[in-house]
Design a protein around this motif. Structure first.
Motif, PDB file in Angstrom:
ATOM      1  N   ALA A   1       7.976   1.626  -7.691  1.00  0.00           N
ATOM      2  CA  ALA A   1       9.367   1.568  -7.505  1.00  0.00           C
ATOM      3  C   ALA A   1       9.799   2.013  -6.029  1.00  0.00           C
ATOM      4  O   ALA A   1      10.531   1.280  -5.451  1.00  0.00           O
ATOM      5  CB  ALA A   1      10.146   2.514  -8.468  1.00  0.00           C
ATOM      6  N   TYR A   2       9.201   3.057  -5.717  1.00  0.00           N
ATOM      7  CA  TYR A   2       9.739   3.512  -4.301  1.00  0.00           C
ATOM      8  C   TYR A   2       9.388   2.664  -3.071  1.00  0.00           C
ATOM      9  O   TYR A   2       9.951   2.327  -2.348  1.00  0.00           O
ATOM     10  CB  TYR A   2       9.161   5.118  -3.984  1.00  0.00           C
ATOM     11  CG  TYR A   2       9.590   5.576  -2.621  1.00  0.00           C
ATOM     12  CD1 TYR A   2      10.729   6.128  -2.370  1.00  0.00           C
ATOM     13  CD2 TYR A   2       8.756   5.382  -1.803  1.00  0.00           C
ATOM     14  CE1 TYR A   2      11.222   6.486  -1.335  1.00  0.00           C
ATOM     15  CE2 TYR A   2       8.971   5.851  -0.315  1.00  0.00           C
ATOM     16  CZ  TYR A   2      10.340   6.376  -0.020  1.00  0.00           C
ATOM     17  OH  TYR A   2      10.581   6.795   1.220  1.00  0.00           O
ATOM     18  N   LYS A   3       7.934   2.197  -3.426  1.00  0.00           N
ATOM     19  CA  LYS A   3       7.289   1.365  -2.176  1.00  0.00           C
ATOM     20  C   LYS A   3       8.047   0.038  -2.317  1.00  0.00           C
ATOM     21  O   LYS A   3       8.294  -0.656  -1.266  1.00  0.00           O
ATOM     22  CB  LYS A   3       6.053   0.922  -2.610  1.00  0.00           C
ATOM     23  CG  LYS A   3       5.009   2.075  -2.487  1.00  0.00           C
ATOM     24  CD  LYS A   3       5.064   2.884  -1.104  1.00  0.00           C
ATOM     25  CE  LYS A   3       4.342   3.910  -1.038  1.00  0.00           C
ATOM     26  NZ  LYS A   3       4.423   5.042  -2.090  1.00  0.00           N
ATOM     27  N   LEU A   4       8.556  -0.343  -3.713  1.00  0.00           N
ATOM     28  CA  LEU A   4       9.702  -1.721  -3.669  1.00  0.00           C
ATOM     29  C   LEU A   4      10.732  -1.603  -2.609  1.00  0.00           C
ATOM     30  O   LEU A   4      11.145  -2.563  -1.765  1.00  0.00           O
ATOM     31  CB  LEU A   4       9.823  -2.196  -5.005  1.00  0.00           C
ATOM     32  CG  LEU A   4       8.966  -3.083  -5.818  1.00  0.00           C
ATOM     33  CD1 LEU A   4       9.338  -2.948  -7.213  1.00  0.00           C
ATOM     34  CD2 LEU A   4       8.834  -4.290  -5.186  1.00  0.00           C
TER      35      LEU A   4
ATOM     36  N   ASP B   1      -0.105  -0.289   9.861  1.00  0.00           N
ATOM     37  CA  ASP B   1      -1.344   0.909   9.580  1.00  0.00           C
ATOM     38  C   ASP B   1      -0.576   1.336   8.115  1.00  0.00           C
ATOM     39  O   ASP B   1      -1.572   1.916   7.218  1.00  0.00           O
ATOM     40  CB  ASP B   1      -1.159   2.135  10.450  1.00  0.00           C
ATOM     41  CG  ASP B   1       0.203   2.446  10.953  1.00  0.00           C
ATOM     42  OD1 ASP B   1       1.243   1.714  10.533  1.00  0.00           O
ATOM     43  OD2 ASP B   1       0.607   3.506  11.623  1.00  0.00           O
ATOM     44  N   ARG B   2       0.638   1.566   7.896  1.00  0.00           N
ATOM     45  CA  ARG B   2       1.184   1.832   6.760  1.00  0.00           C
ATOM     46  C   ARG B   2       0.905   0.864   5.620  1.00  0.00           C
ATOM     47  O   ARG B   2       0.641   1.158   4.430  1.00  0.00           O
ATOM     48  CB  ARG B   2       2.906   2.157   6.623  1.00  0.00           C
ATOM     49  CG  ARG B   2       3.346   2.747   5.311  1.00  0.00           C
ATOM     50  CD  ARG B   2       4.723   3.542   5.414  1.00  0.00           C
ATOM     51  NE  ARG B   2       5.347   3.930   4.214  1.00  0.00           N
ATOM     52  CZ  ARG B   2       4.914   4.551   3.658  1.00  0.00           C
ATOM     53  NH1 ARG B   2       3.896   5.336   3.869  1.00  0.00           N
ATOM     54  NH2 ARG B   2       5.708   4.812   2.259  1.00  0.00           N
TER      55      ARG B   2
ATOM     56  N   ALA C   1      -0.751   4.469   0.745  1.00  0.00           N
ATOM     57  CA  ALA C   1       0.488   4.225   0.078  1.00  0.00           C
ATOM     58  C   ALA C   1       0.906   2.983  -0.567  1.00  0.00           C
ATOM     59  O   ALA C   1       1.312   2.787  -1.568  1.00  0.00           O
ATOM     60  CB  ALA C   1       1.455   4.578   1.195  1.00  0.00           C
ATOM     61  N   TYR C   2       0.170   1.715   0.045  1.00  0.00           N
ATOM     62  CA  TYR C   2       0.448   0.585  -0.410  1.00  0.00           C
ATOM     63  C   TYR C   2      -1.068  -0.088  -1.007  1.00  0.00           C
ATOM     64  O   TYR C   2      -0.902  -0.934  -1.865  1.00  0.00           O
ATOM     65  CB  TYR C   2       0.932  -0.469   0.696  1.00  0.00           C
ATOM     66  CG  TYR C   2       2.291  -0.393   0.980  1.00  0.00           C
ATOM     67  CD1 TYR C   2       2.996  -1.085   0.246  1.00  0.00           C
ATOM     68  CD2 TYR C   2       2.850   0.650   1.844  1.00  0.00           C
ATOM     69  CE1 TYR C   2       4.459  -0.840   0.402  1.00  0.00           C
ATOM     70  CE2 TYR C   2       4.120   0.722   2.092  1.00  0.00           C
ATOM     71  CZ  TYR C   2       5.062  -0.131   1.258  1.00  0.00           C
ATOM     72  OH  TYR C   2       6.255  -0.039   1.637  1.00  0.00           O
TER      73      TYR C   2
ATOM     74  N   VAL D   1       2.747  -4.906  -4.782  1.00  0.00           N
ATOM     75  CA  VAL D   1       3.929  -4.895  -3.746  1.00  0.00           C
ATOM     76  C   VAL D   1       3.305  -5.145  -2.529  1.00  0.00           C
ATOM     77  O   VAL D   1       3.972  -5.882  -1.811  1.00  0.00           O
ATOM     78  CB  VAL D   1       4.418  -3.541  -3.691  1.00  0.00           C
ATOM     79  CG1 VAL D   1       5.522  -3.191  -2.567  1.00  0.00           C
ATOM     80  CG2 VAL D   1       4.781  -2.871  -4.967  1.00  0.00           C
ATOM     81  N   GLN D   2       1.902  -4.947  -2.321  1.00  0.00           N
ATOM     82  CA  GLN D   2       1.353  -5.320  -0.887  1.00  0.00           C
ATOM     83  C   GLN D   2       1.121  -6.648  -0.959  1.00  0.00           C
ATOM     84  O   GLN D   2       1.494  -7.451  -0.098  1.00  0.00           O
ATOM     85  CB  GLN D   2      -0.336  -4.740  -0.945  1.00  0.00           C
ATOM     86  CG  GLN D   2      -0.581  -4.740   0.519  1.00  0.00           C
ATOM     87  CD  GLN D   2      -2.098  -3.960   0.326  1.00  0.00           C
ATOM     88  OE1 GLN D   2      -3.006  -4.213  -0.631  1.00  0.00           O
ATOM     89  NE2 GLN D   2      -2.233  -3.102   1.337  1.00  0.00           N
ATOM     90  N   ALA D   3       0.985  -7.439  -2.314  1.00  0.00           N
ATOM     91  CA  ALA D   3       0.990  -9.074  -2.071  1.00  0.00           C
ATOM     92  C   ALA D   3       2.398  -9.652  -2.030  1.00  0.00           C
ATOM     93  O   ALA D   3       2.277 -10.662  -1.201  1.00  0.00           O
ATOM     94  CB  ALA D   3       0.405  -9.313  -3.629  1.00  0.00           C
TER      95      ALA D   3
END
Length: 411
Positions: A289-292, A303-304, A309-310, A316-318
């Motif tokens: 949820a936070y990454k979204l 780099d992030r 984290a991802y 989410v990465q996709a």
């Protein structure tokens, strides 16, 4: 604490999924802690999962629960399974669209349920020695402080739900009145959700509070992700006048979580370190949820995007790799269109408020992590820990020379 009820179900699983002895299993996990559940239970639960196809009317929730119960023995233990997030209906941008007021009401109900369950647990531990998680109980003064913060954290949602609890004159009395009132209104599905989403790894008292607070944060960030996605869609459809107001509301919702930090700060450091040794593999760095929310504000730097984290949230990465639109994209379009100048002051206010709220949340998170872990401590699962939080604490939320002020961004 025996497994006879589970053995009886295994003798005839065709009876029905709803006959599965959920309460007996949850009692066992809360008695031993997930990390120390006897192998006998693990073997029986594996057999139960294998035999689910024999059930005439398969129960998807039961299958999900069994996967969560067996995450450690399967080698799949992570942040989502630790918090039993698949069993909590967290708002998600990928779900079927619903009106904003309904999503907010759903989040508020769940937020209230989770916090009042924590309150009820703390009161039970004060009233009886038979409460679960008996180790390292806090003293009365700390429990009283904890209950005061929990009631404060629940109050804004309660008010929106028109759920008014008159002041009873003391934190303990207020907490008892709130817990009793909410318990009366609980349905069967709410009770089941609360039971199945409390699967601590230890028998340490404070872990109950730790789990519930993290779950409430996930609820809020889930709703914020839905709001940000809706803001982007509305802006793409030309509904710019509402953009600033919706960002201001998102900021207000995030600010409402401030008492949760005060509540979490009542975590006893010694108690935290006692159960933390069993949470290896589960880190808040894995929060979907936070990454979204973060990725909907702006596309992460390469780099992030390719960091732990991802990598821990591949879906989410996709989304990002497929060209997910962001608030930063909207700002770039707005800056290039002189016709939107009239709407920019309200938009600037919304951006400033939301940016300030996110940065305040990050800084508070960092301060609490340092208090518990120190300044150079690695996170669980050898994640970067507090050094990572320090780097991300003041990472820009949006892009541009002054991304919180659209009238300056093109200068």
């Amino acid at each position: 604490m025996n497994a006879d009820a589970l053995r009886r179900w295994l003798a005839e699983p065709r009876t029905a999924a709803y006959r599965f002895p959920v309460h007996a299993v949850i009692d066992a996990y809360q008695h031993y802690g997930k990390h120390s559940v006897p192998a006998e239970w693990t073997v029986l639960l594996r057999c139960a999962r294998d035999r689910l196809p024999e059930v005439p009317d398969p129960n998807e929730l039961l299958a999900t629960l069994l996967n969560i119960l067996l995450d450690k023995s399967d080698g799949r233990f992570d942040y989502r399974s630790y918090l039993a997030l698949p069993l909590i209906p967290i708002p998600d941008p990928d779900d079927s669209p619903q009106p904003a007021h309904r999503l907010l009401a759903r989040r508020d109900r769940l937020h209230t349920l989770l916090l009042t369950d924590l309150i009820a647990f703390e009161l039970q531990a004060l009233d009886t020695t038979s409460a679960p998680l008996p180790l390292q109980r806090p003293d009365l003064a700390l429990v009283t402080k904890r209950l005061r913060h929990a009631v404060r954290a629940a109050t804004p949602a309660l008010r929106r739900l028109s759920f008014v609890i008159p002041d009873a004159g003391s934190p303990l009395a207020n907490a008892r009145r709130l817990a009793a009132s909410v318990a009366i209104s609980q349905g069967t599905s709410a009770q089941q959700m609360l039971r199945t989403t409390m699967l601590p790894v230890s028998r340490v008292h404070d872990e109950w509070m730790f789990i519930r607070v993290l779950q409430t944060f996930e609820l809020t960030f889930g709703l914020l992700a839905v709001d940000l996605a809706a803001i982007i869609t509305a802006a793409q459809g030309g509904q710019l006048p509402t953009l600033g107001a919706r960002l201001s509301f998102a900021a207000a919702l995030l600010r409402e979580t401030t008492p949760l930090w005060s509540l979490l700060a009542t975590l006893q450091p010694a108690a935290f370190h006692s159960f933390r040794v069993h949470t290896d593999g589960a880190s808040a760095i894995q929060s979907r949820a936070y990454k979204l929310c973060e990725s909907l504000c702006r596309t992460p730097d390469p780099d992030r995007l390719h960091s732990a984290a991802y990598l821990s949230v591949p879906d989410v990465q996709a989304r990002i790799s497929s060209g997910q639109a962001t608030i930063a994209d909207l700002l770039a379009a707005i800056h290039s269109d002189e016709r939107t100048v009239a709407e920019q002051p309200a938009l600037a206010d919304g951006l400033r408020e939301f940016t300030a709220a996110v940065h305040q949340w990050r800084r508070t998170h960092y301060r609490l992590a340092v208090r518990m872990l120190g300044t150079d401590q690695r996170g669980t699962g050898d994640t970067p820990g507090t050094p990572y939080l320090l780097r991300s604490r003041d990472t820009p939320l949006f892009e541009g020379p002054d991304a919180t002020d659209p009238s300056q961004a093109s200068r």
